[in-house]
Motif scaffolding. Structure first.
Motif, PDB file in Angstrom:
ATOM      1  N   LEU A   4     -29.729  -6.588 -14.576  1.00 35.51           N
ATOM      2  CA  LEU A   4     -30.400  -7.266 -13.346  1.00 35.51           C
ATOM      3  C   LEU A   4     -29.725  -6.891 -12.095  1.00 35.51           C
ATOM      4  O   LEU A   4     -28.749  -6.496 -10.992  1.00 35.51           O
ATOM      5  N   PHE A   5     -27.548  -7.388 -12.364  1.00 38.58           N
ATOM      6  CA  PHE A   5     -26.894  -7.989 -12.109  1.00 38.58           C
ATOM      7  C   PHE A   5     -26.017  -6.113 -11.629  1.00 38.58           C
ATOM      8  O   PHE A   5     -25.831  -5.742 -10.731  1.00 38.58           O
ATOM      9  N   SER A  27     -24.014 -19.220 -16.984  1.00 34.90           N
ATOM     10  CA  SER A  27     -23.651 -17.687 -18.250  1.00 34.90           C
ATOM     11  C   SER A  27     -23.984 -16.783 -17.485  1.00 34.90           C
ATOM     12  O   SER A  27     -23.227 -15.529 -17.790  1.00 34.90           O
ATOM     13  N   PRO A  28     -25.412 -16.655 -16.532  1.00 36.05           N
ATOM     14  CA  PRO A  28     -25.874 -14.915 -16.362  1.00 36.05           C
ATOM     15  C   PRO A  28     -24.588 -14.061 -15.225  1.00 36.05           C
ATOM     16  O   PRO A  28     -24.663 -13.243 -15.524  1.00 36.05           O
ATOM     17  N   ASN A  37     -21.875 -10.551  -4.792  1.00 40.97           N
ATOM     18  CA  ASN A  37     -22.129 -11.530  -4.593  1.00 40.97           C
ATOM     19  C   ASN A  37     -23.673 -12.826  -4.438  1.00 40.97           C
ATOM     20  O   ASN A  37     -24.569 -12.029  -5.284  1.00 40.97           O
ATOM     21  N   VAL A  38     -23.158 -14.152  -4.930  1.00 43.93           N
ATOM     22  CA  VAL A  38     -24.239 -14.886  -5.212  1.00 43.93           C
ATOM     23  C   VAL A  38     -25.131 -15.808  -4.486  1.00 43.93           C
ATOM     24  O   VAL A  38     -23.684 -16.517  -3.806  1.00 43.93           O
ATOM     25  N   ALA A  63     -19.037 -21.988 -11.378  1.00 43.88           N
ATOM     26  CA  ALA A  63     -19.870 -21.090 -10.906  1.00 43.88           C
ATOM     27  C   ALA A  63     -19.120 -19.468 -10.703  1.00 43.88           C
ATOM     28  O   ALA A  63     -18.843 -18.624 -11.035  1.00 43.88           O
ATOM     29  N   ALA A  64     -17.627 -20.270 -10.238  1.00 43.04           N
ATOM     30  CA  ALA A  64     -16.576 -19.452 -10.293  1.00 43.04           C
ATOM     31  C   ALA A  64     -16.081 -18.812 -11.093  1.00 43.04           C
ATOM     32  O   ALA A  64     -15.504 -17.873 -11.407  1.00 43.04           O
ATOM     33  N   GLU A  65     -15.807 -19.722 -11.919  1.00 45.59           N
ATOM     34  CA  GLU A  65     -14.704 -19.811 -13.438  1.00 45.59           C
ATOM     35  C   GLU A  65     -15.640 -18.302 -14.223  1.00 45.59           C
ATOM     36  O   GLU A  65     -15.213 -17.458 -15.191  1.00 45.59           O
ATOM     37  N   THR A  66     -16.859 -18.862 -14.040  1.00 46.93           N
ATOM     38  CA  THR A  66     -17.751 -18.480 -14.959  1.00 46.93           C
ATOM     39  C   THR A  66     -17.799 -16.331 -14.537  1.00 46.93           C
ATOM     40  O   THR A  66     -17.739 -15.651 -15.202  1.00 46.93           O
ATOM     41  N   ILE A  67     -17.445 -16.174 -12.469  1.00 50.69           N
ATOM     42  CA  ILE A  67     -17.995 -14.818 -12.650  1.00 50.69           C
ATOM     43  C   ILE A  67     -16.316 -14.758 -12.718  1.00 50.69           C
ATOM     44  O   ILE A  67     -16.057 -13.519 -13.844  1.00 50.69           O
TER      45      ILE A  67
END
Length: 123
Positions: A4-5, A27-28, A37-38, A63-67
């Motif tokens: 997807l990404f 996690s995705p 971007n998201v 979310a930033a940490e996950t990315i």
């Protein structure tokens, strides 16, 4: 999620993250490449009560940490890939969700306040 990404020819993804029980965790976002971007829909349009501003900011940083973890960048770099919004529009909210105009305005103001705190000086 990787497909997807990484394979879709889009620059920005608009994802609902207002209800962790329904949408799950971030996690995705580990699969989000550095050049995409998201927009995190972290403010619900389902009920008029305001979310906690500090909790929203914590979620954006999570979310930033996950990315960052997924694409090998720093959290400071990854947070630049994020924006926030309500999880979807308010079009059905008035009759179905009992949201008044002022409730919607308060929700949008909250989004702006959180954005100003996380990304000061950005339009």
């Amino acid at each position: 999620m990787s497909k997807l990404f990484q394979e879709l020819d889009v620059d920005t993804y608009y994802l609902e993250y207002d209800d962790q029980a329904r949408t799950g965790g971030f996690s995705p976002l580990k699969h989000l490449p550095p050049h995409k971007n998201v927009i995190l829909g972290v403010v619900t349009s389902k009920y008029p009560e305001l979310e906690d501003k500090e909790e929203l900011k914590l979620r954006v940083h999570e979310a930033a940490e996950t990315i960052a973890e997924g694409n090998g960048s720093s959290k400071d770099e990854s947070i630049k890939q994020i924006g926030i919004s309500p999880q979807c529009g308010f079009s059905s909210s008035v009759e179905v969700r009992h949201m008044e105009h002022e409730d919607m305005v308060r929700k949008l103001r909250l989004v702006r306040e959180v954005a100003d705190d996380i990304w000061p000086g950005e339009p």
